[in-house]
Design a protein around this motif. Structure first.
Motif, PDB file in Angstrom:
ATOM      1  N   TYR A  72       0.850  -1.199   0.000  1.00  0.00           N
ATOM      2  CA  TYR A  72       0.000   0.000   0.000  1.00  0.00           C
ATOM      3  C   TYR A  72       0.879   1.239   0.000  1.00  0.00           C
ATOM      4  O   TYR A  72       2.020   1.231   0.477  1.00  0.00           O
ATOM      5  CB  TYR A  72      -0.980   0.001   1.172  1.00  0.00           C
ATOM      6  N   GLY A  73       0.347   2.302  -0.584  1.00  0.00           N
ATOM      7  CA  GLY A  73       1.130   3.506  -0.784  1.00  0.00           C
ATOM      8  C   GLY A  73       0.887   4.564   0.267  1.00  0.00           C
ATOM      9  O   GLY A  73       0.046   4.424   1.161  1.00  0.00           O
ATOM     10  N   ARG A  74       1.642   5.632   0.141  1.00  0.00           N
ATOM     11  CA  ARG A  74       1.545   6.745   1.080  1.00  0.00           C
ATOM     12  C   ARG A  74       0.404   7.675   0.684  1.00  0.00           C
ATOM     13  O   ARG A  74       0.259   8.024  -0.502  1.00  0.00           O
ATOM     14  CB  ARG A  74       2.859   7.523   1.105  1.00  0.00           C
ATOM     15  N   GLN A  75      -0.386   8.096   1.671  1.00  0.00           N
ATOM     16  CA  GLN A  75      -1.477   9.027   1.430  1.00  0.00           C
ATOM     17  C   GLN A  75      -1.118  10.376   2.031  1.00  0.00           C
ATOM     18  O   GLN A  75      -0.881  10.498   3.227  1.00  0.00           O
ATOM     19  CB  GLN A  75      -2.777   8.492   2.038  1.00  0.00           C
ATOM     20  N   LEU A  76      -1.074  11.385   1.186  1.00  0.00           N
ATOM     21  CA  LEU A  76      -0.731  12.737   1.597  1.00  0.00           C
ATOM     22  C   LEU A  76      -1.996  13.564   1.811  1.00  0.00           C
ATOM     23  O   LEU A  76      -3.000  13.377   1.104  1.00  0.00           O
ATOM     24  CB  LEU A  76       0.132  13.405   0.528  1.00  0.00           C
ATOM     25  N   PRO A  77      -1.984  14.487   2.755  1.00  0.00           N
ATOM     26  CA  PRO A  77      -3.188  15.298   2.997  1.00  0.00           C
ATOM     27  C   PRO A  77      -3.467  16.270   1.851  1.00  0.00           C
ATOM     28  O   PRO A  77      -2.553  16.710   1.150  1.00  0.00           O
ATOM     29  CB  PRO A  77      -2.850  16.047   4.285  1.00  0.00           C
ATOM     30  N   ARG A  78      -4.736  16.565   1.668  1.00  0.00           N
ATOM     31  CA  ARG A  78      -5.144  17.569   0.689  1.00  0.00           C
ATOM     32  C   ARG A  78      -4.545  18.925   1.047  1.00  0.00           C
ATOM     33  O   ARG A  78      -4.226  19.193   2.207  1.00  0.00           O
ATOM     34  CB  ARG A  78      -6.672  17.702   0.670  1.00  0.00           C
ATOM     35  N   ALA A  79      -4.418  19.777   0.056  1.00  0.00           N
ATOM     36  CA  ALA A  79      -3.879  21.120   0.295  1.00  0.00           C
ATOM     37  C   ALA A  79      -4.725  21.883   1.302  1.00  0.00           C
ATOM     38  O   ALA A  79      -4.200  22.679   2.103  1.00  0.00           O
ATOM     39  CB  ALA A  79      -3.796  21.888  -1.026  1.00  0.00           C
ATOM     40  N   GLU A  80      -6.027  21.637   1.298  1.00  0.00           N
ATOM     41  CA  GLU A  80      -6.936  22.376   2.181  1.00  0.00           C
ATOM     42  C   GLU A  80      -7.122  21.716   3.539  1.00  0.00           C
ATOM     43  O   GLU A  80      -7.920  22.168   4.369  1.00  0.00           O
ATOM     44  CB  GLU A  80      -8.300  22.550   1.515  1.00  0.00           C
ATOM     45  N   ALA A  81      -6.378  20.648   3.821  1.00  0.00           N
ATOM     46  CA  ALA A  81      -6.550  19.910   5.071  1.00  0.00           C
ATOM     47  C   ALA A  81      -6.172  20.764   6.277  1.00  0.00           C
ATOM     48  O   ALA A  81      -5.165  21.476   6.270  1.00  0.00           O
ATOM     49  CB  ALA A  81      -5.694  18.644   5.051  1.00  0.00           C
ATOM     50  N   GLY A  82      -6.992  20.660   7.332  1.00  0.00           N
ATOM     51  CA  GLY A  82      -6.676  21.310   8.589  1.00  0.00           C
ATOM     52  C   GLY A  82      -5.668  20.492   9.381  1.00  0.00           C
ATOM     53  O   GLY A  82      -5.288  19.381   8.988  1.00  0.00           O
ATOM     54  N   PRO A  83      -5.224  21.006  10.532  1.00  0.00           N
ATOM     55  CA  PRO A  83      -4.162  20.325  11.285  1.00  0.00           C
ATOM     56  C   PRO A  83      -4.550  18.941  11.800  1.00  0.00           C
ATOM     57  O   PRO A  83      -3.709  18.034  11.830  1.00  0.00           O
ATOM     58  CB  PRO A  83      -3.856  21.290  12.434  1.00  0.00           C
ATOM     59  N   ILE A  84      -5.786  18.730  12.200  1.00  0.00           N
ATOM     60  CA  ILE A  84      -6.204  17.414  12.696  1.00  0.00           C
ATOM     61  C   ILE A  84      -6.205  16.410  11.556  1.00  0.00           C
ATOM     62  O   ILE A  84      -5.698  15.288  11.687  1.00  0.00           O
ATOM     63  CB  ILE A  84      -7.589  17.512  13.375  1.00  0.00           C
ATOM     64  N   GLU A  85      -6.753  16.804  10.419  1.00  0.00           N
ATOM     65  CA  GLU A  85      -6.757  15.954   9.227  1.00  0.00           C
ATOM     66  C   GLU A  85      -5.343  15.674   8.745  1.00  0.00           C
ATOM     67  O   GLU A  85      -5.004  14.545   8.367  1.00  0.00           O
ATOM     68  CB  GLU A  85      -7.572  16.650   8.133  1.00  0.00           C
ATOM     69  N   ARG A  86      -4.496  16.692   8.783  1.00  0.00           N
ATOM     70  CA  ARG A  86      -3.128  16.547   8.302  1.00  0.00           C
ATOM     71  C   ARG A  86      -2.347  15.574   9.196  1.00  0.00           C
ATOM     72  O   ARG A  86      -1.615  14.713   8.705  1.00  0.00           O
ATOM     73  CB  ARG A  86      -2.458  17.923   8.265  1.00  0.00           C
ATOM     74  N   HIS A  87      -2.489  15.712  10.501  1.00  0.00           N
ATOM     75  CA  HIS A  87      -1.764  14.823  11.406  1.00  0.00           C
ATOM     76  C   HIS A  87      -2.150  13.366  11.180  1.00  0.00           C
ATOM     77  O   HIS A  87      -1.285  12.477  11.221  1.00  0.00           O
ATOM     78  CB  HIS A  87      -2.020  15.181  12.877  1.00  0.00           C
ATOM     79  N   ALA A  88      -3.429  13.094  10.961  1.00  0.00           N
ATOM     80  CA  ALA A  88      -3.868  11.703  10.778  1.00  0.00           C
ATOM     81  C   ALA A  88      -3.126  11.050   9.622  1.00  0.00           C
ATOM     82  O   ALA A  88      -2.741   9.871   9.692  1.00  0.00           O
ATOM     83  CB  ALA A  88      -5.373  11.658  10.543  1.00  0.00           C
ATOM     84  N   ARG A  89      -2.912  11.793   8.544  1.00  0.00           N
ATOM     85  CA  ARG A  89      -2.185  11.236   7.408  1.00  0.00           C
ATOM     86  C   ARG A  89      -0.696  11.078   7.720  1.00  0.00           C
ATOM     87  O   ARG A  89      -0.092  10.071   7.378  1.00  0.00           O
ATOM     88  CB  ARG A  89      -2.384  12.123   6.171  1.00  0.00           C
ATOM     89  N   LEU A  90      -0.102  12.060   8.370  1.00  0.00           N
ATOM     90  CA  LEU A  90       1.319  11.970   8.693  1.00  0.00           C
ATOM     91  C   LEU A  90       1.599  10.835   9.666  1.00  0.00           C
ATOM     92  O   LEU A  90       2.649  10.185   9.604  1.00  0.00           O
ATOM     93  CB  LEU A  90       1.803  13.303   9.269  1.00  0.00           C
ATOM     94  N   PHE A  91       0.665  10.555  10.573  1.00  0.00           N
ATOM     95  CA  PHE A  91       0.844   9.486  11.562  1.00  0.00           C
ATOM     96  C   PHE A  91       0.750   8.117  10.900  1.00  0.00           C
ATOM     97  O   PHE A  91       1.585   7.237  11.145  1.00  0.00           O
ATOM     98  CB  PHE A  91      -0.216   9.612  12.653  1.00  0.00           C
ATOM     99  N   ASN A  92      -0.257   7.929  10.081  1.00  0.00           N
ATOM    100  CA  ASN A  92      -0.506   6.608   9.486  1.00  0.00           C
ATOM    101  C   ASN A  92       0.357   6.324   8.270  1.00  0.00           C
ATOM    102  O   ASN A  92       0.537   5.155   7.910  1.00  0.00           O
ATOM    103  CB  ASN A  92      -1.984   6.474   9.108  1.00  0.00           C
ATOM    104  N   TYR A  93       0.872   7.374   7.637  1.00  0.00           N
ATOM    105  CA  TYR A  93       1.632   7.196   6.394  1.00  0.00           C
ATOM    106  C   TYR A  93       2.940   7.977   6.466  1.00  0.00           C
ATOM    107  O   TYR A  93       3.082   9.034   5.864  1.00  0.00           O
ATOM    108  CB  TYR A  93       0.781   7.638   5.201  1.00  0.00           C
ATOM    109  N   PRO A  94       3.922   7.448   7.185  1.00  0.00           N
ATOM    110  CA  PRO A  94       5.203   8.152   7.348  1.00  0.00           C
ATOM    111  C   PRO A  94       6.077   8.040   6.107  1.00  0.00           C
ATOM    112  O   PRO A  94       5.685   7.451   5.092  1.00  0.00           O
ATOM    113  CB  PRO A  94       5.836   7.420   8.547  1.00  0.00           C
ATOM    114  N   GLU A  95       7.286   8.578   6.193  1.00  0.00           N
ATOM    115  CA  GLU A  95       8.193   8.621   5.050  1.00  0.00           C
ATOM    116  C   GLU A  95       8.966   7.315   4.847  1.00  0.00           C
ATOM    117  O   GLU A  95       9.510   7.088   3.772  1.00  0.00           O
ATOM    118  CB  GLU A  95       9.198   9.765   5.228  1.00  0.00           C
ATOM    119  N   GLN A  96       9.022   6.455   5.872  1.00  0.00           N
ATOM    120  CA  GLN A  96       9.863   5.271   5.801  1.00  0.00           C
ATOM    121  C   GLN A  96       9.101   4.063   5.245  1.00  0.00           C
ATOM    122  O   GLN A  96       7.969   3.787   5.663  1.00  0.00           O
ATOM    123  CB  GLN A  96      10.406   4.910   7.193  1.00  0.00           C
TER     124      GLN A  96
END
Length: 293
Positions: A115-139
């Motif tokens: 499965y691939g990495r999911q990046l937040p939408r440009a309009e994502a707020g901080p709560i939405e953005r964190h959820a993606r960064l937590f579940n889909y890291p860079e490694q």
């Protein structure tokens, strides 16, 4: 490279679906088949798929379910070695996204799903953005049963918003569950792991995909997750409780919001309490499934 089918379930995808179509057409990897399963679009999403040259398979809205419909799609493409699933709102971030995802299967011979990495939408707020960064890291990560003591239920985490399956491994493991309203990807991944396969996270394969859920929408979602965990308790028992993963998420979210949006912390805590209550309610309301695959 493996022979590949791309499967996209669609219903009223709107303007975002048009963006997804354009991103598919720009890919360096050209799947042998692109199949759109439309479950009753009234906004022209089905016509847009046909105009793009995709195969269109129409089903009645009441016939759609996340597990059974995907299993039907897998059985429609017997000539393909790998099957990629994409959702109607997941925009491929770069022209090599599909190629990178299928390459992850090729370079990890034991992998049943990548499965691939999911990046937040440009309009994502901080709560939405964190959820993606937590579940889909860079490694990148390859997960197997030996990772359960460290990762718990996260070992079986994947997402059909953007995932590629080795078709024969998926079918050997029992495929997707029937009559499944959500969580079909975790169930399939757990089955693959229990068959001795691995789950690969390919961070270099990226889509733009996130949701700004309301609190009520999150409650409905976590109620569904609770029901799925209860129904599949016999299967998921090997993967321990999700409680520790939930605590890790909350700690990470509080640190992120403290740095970037401290005024959103009360809302985040209320959302956490709502999600937990809905999850527990869903878990209590569902019978255990005898068939675990």
């Amino acid at each position: 490279m493996m022979s590949t089918a791309l499967i996209v379930p669609v219903k009223n995808g709107g303007p975002r679906w048009q963006m997804v179509i354009a991103s598919i057409q720009e890919q360096s990897l050209r799947p042998q088949r692109v199949v759109v399963i439309d479950s009753g679009s009234t906004d022209g999403s089905d016509d847009a798929a046909k105009a793009a040259g995709f195969e269109l398979h129409a089903i009645a809205p009441e016939c759609f379910d996340h597990g059974g419909t995907r299993q039907m799609a897998v059985e429609m493409v017997p000539e393909c070695e790998s099957v990629i699933f994409l959702t109607q709102d997941a925009v491929l971030e770069a022209p090599d996204a599909l190629e990178q995802l299928v390459s992850a299967l090729h370079t990890h011979p034991q992998a049943g799903v990548a499965y691939g990495r999911q990046l937040p939408r440009a309009e994502a707020g901080p709560i939405e953005r964190h959820a993606r960064l937590f579940n889909y890291p860079e490694q990148n990560t390859e997960k197997s049963l030996k990772d359960i003591p460290r990762m718990g239920i996260k070992t079986a985490f994947t997402s059909d918003s953007f995932a590629a399956y080795r078709r024969d491994a998926l079918l050997r493991a029992g495929g997707f569950p029937q009559n499944c309203s959500m969580g079909e990807d975790m169930i399939a991944a757990a089955r693959i792991l229990l068959q001795g396969g691995t789950v690969v996270y390919a961070a270099q394969a990226r889509v733009i995909h996130s949701h700004g859920f309301t609190m009520a929408e999150e409650a409905r979602r976590y109620y569904g997750i609770g029901r799925m965990h209860a129904q599949q308790r016999l299967l998921l028992a090997r993967f321990q409780s999700p409680a520790s993963e939930g605590k890790r998420f909350v700690r990470s979210e509080l640190v992120f919001l403290t740095r970037h949006a401290p005024w959103r912390i009360p809302e985040a805590l209320l959302r956490t309490a709502t999600k937990y209550s809905a999850y527990r309610w869903g878990k209590r309301s569902a019978p255990v499934m005898e068939q675990t695959g």
